[in-house]
Design a protein around this motif. Structure first.
Motif, PDB file in Angstrom:
ATOM      1  N   ARG A  27      35.242  39.436  36.000  1.00 22.86           N
ATOM      2  CA  ARG A  27      35.076  39.965  34.633  1.00 22.86           C
ATOM      3  C   ARG A  27      33.819  40.823  34.529  1.00 22.86           C
ATOM      4  NH1 ARG A  27      36.718  34.568  31.176  1.00 22.86           N
ATOM      5  NH2 ARG A  27      38.973  34.856  31.299  1.00 22.86           N
ATOM      6  N   HIS A  28      32.735  40.380  35.171  1.00 21.16           N
ATOM      7  CA  HIS A  28      31.491  41.145  35.150  1.00 21.16           C
ATOM      8  C   HIS A  28      31.689  42.523  35.787  1.00 21.16           C
ATOM      9  CE1 HIS A  28      27.316  42.222  36.285  1.00 21.16           C
ATOM     10  NE2 HIS A  28      27.058  41.697  35.102  1.00 21.16           N
ATOM     11  N   ALA A  29      32.576  42.587  36.774  1.00 29.43           N
ATOM     12  CA  ALA A  29      32.895  43.850  37.441  1.00 29.43           C
ATOM     13  C   ALA A  29      33.950  44.653  36.673  1.00 29.43           C
ATOM     14  CB  ALA A  29      33.376  43.579  38.866  1.00 29.43           C
ATOM     15  N   ASN A  30      34.343  44.149  35.505  1.00 29.06           N
ATOM     16  CA  ASN A  30      35.361  44.799  34.668  1.00 29.06           C
ATOM     17  C   ASN A  30      36.680  45.012  35.402  1.00 29.06           C
ATOM     18  OD1 ASN A  30      33.798  45.074  32.251  1.00 29.06           O
ATOM     19  ND2 ASN A  30      32.663  46.692  33.279  1.00 29.06           N
ATOM     20  N   LEU A  31      37.093  43.995  36.143  1.00 30.33           N
ATOM     21  CA  LEU A  31      38.370  44.042  36.855  1.00 30.33           C
ATOM     22  C   LEU A  31      39.352  43.074  36.215  1.00 30.33           C
ATOM     23  CD1 LEU A  31      37.133  43.901  40.557  1.00 30.33           C
ATOM     24  CD2 LEU A  31      38.151  45.867  39.409  1.00 30.33           C
ATOM     25  N   THR A  32      40.588  43.487  36.111  1.00 26.56           N
ATOM     26  CA  THR A  32      41.646  42.575  35.693  1.00 26.56           C
ATOM     27  C   THR A  32      42.094  41.786  36.917  1.00 26.56           C
ATOM     28  OG1 THR A  32      43.404  44.153  36.174  1.00 26.56           O
ATOM     29  CG2 THR A  32      42.447  44.212  33.936  1.00 26.56           C
ATOM     30  N   GLN A  33      42.839  40.736  36.674  1.00 24.65           N
ATOM     31  CA  GLN A  33      43.411  39.991  37.800  1.00 24.65           C
ATOM     32  C   GLN A  33      44.340  40.889  38.608  1.00 24.65           C
ATOM     33  OE1 GLN A  33      45.065  36.690  35.610  1.00 24.65           O
ATOM     34  NE2 GLN A  33      43.331  35.378  36.132  1.00 24.65           N
ATOM     35  N   GLU A  34      45.080  41.737  37.925  1.00 24.75           N
ATOM     36  CA  GLU A  34      45.988  42.656  38.609  1.00 24.75           C
ATOM     37  C   GLU A  34      45.222  43.638  39.495  1.00 24.75           C
ATOM     38  OE1 GLU A  34      49.500  44.116  39.950  1.00 24.75           O
ATOM     39  OE2 GLU A  34      49.288  42.404  38.623  1.00 24.75           O
ATOM     40  N   ALA A  35      44.125  44.191  38.971  1.00 22.74           N
ATOM     41  CA  ALA A  35      43.324  45.129  39.755  1.00 22.74           C
ATOM     42  C   ALA A  35      42.723  44.440  40.980  1.00 22.74           C
ATOM     43  CB  ALA A  35      42.223  45.732  38.893  1.00 22.74           C
TER      44      ALA A  35
END
Length: 78
Positions: A27-35
């Motif tokens: 989340r801190h890296a602004n990534l979704t689970q899909e990404a």
């Protein structure tokens, strides 16, 4: 061959803590689970289970997750 017994509670607790660290870092890296799944080659349902502490990732998977998120492996397994 007999089936393996379930891990003790303290192992499950630590597995959940690792999963939470992965989720927080993702989340801190602004990534979704899909990404994250796309970056690592791990399917999204596995990412969900790892973050929930329901699945034990292999060392190779942990390395790929850390690399994809951009954090040192030690930050995930603390």
């Amino acid at each position: 061959m007999p089936s393996a017994s379930p891990p003790p509670d303290w192992v499950l607790t630590r597995r959940r803590a690792v999963g939470e660290r992965i989720r927080t870092a993702r989340r801190h890296a602004n990534l979704t689970q899909e990404a994250l799944a796309l970056r690592t080659g791990v399917d999204r349902p596995s990412v969900v289970r790892i973050e929930a502490g329901q699945q034990s990732p292999t060392l190779d998977t942990l390395i790929r997750l850390a690399d994809a998120i951009g954090v040192p492996l030690r930050d995930l397994v603390g």
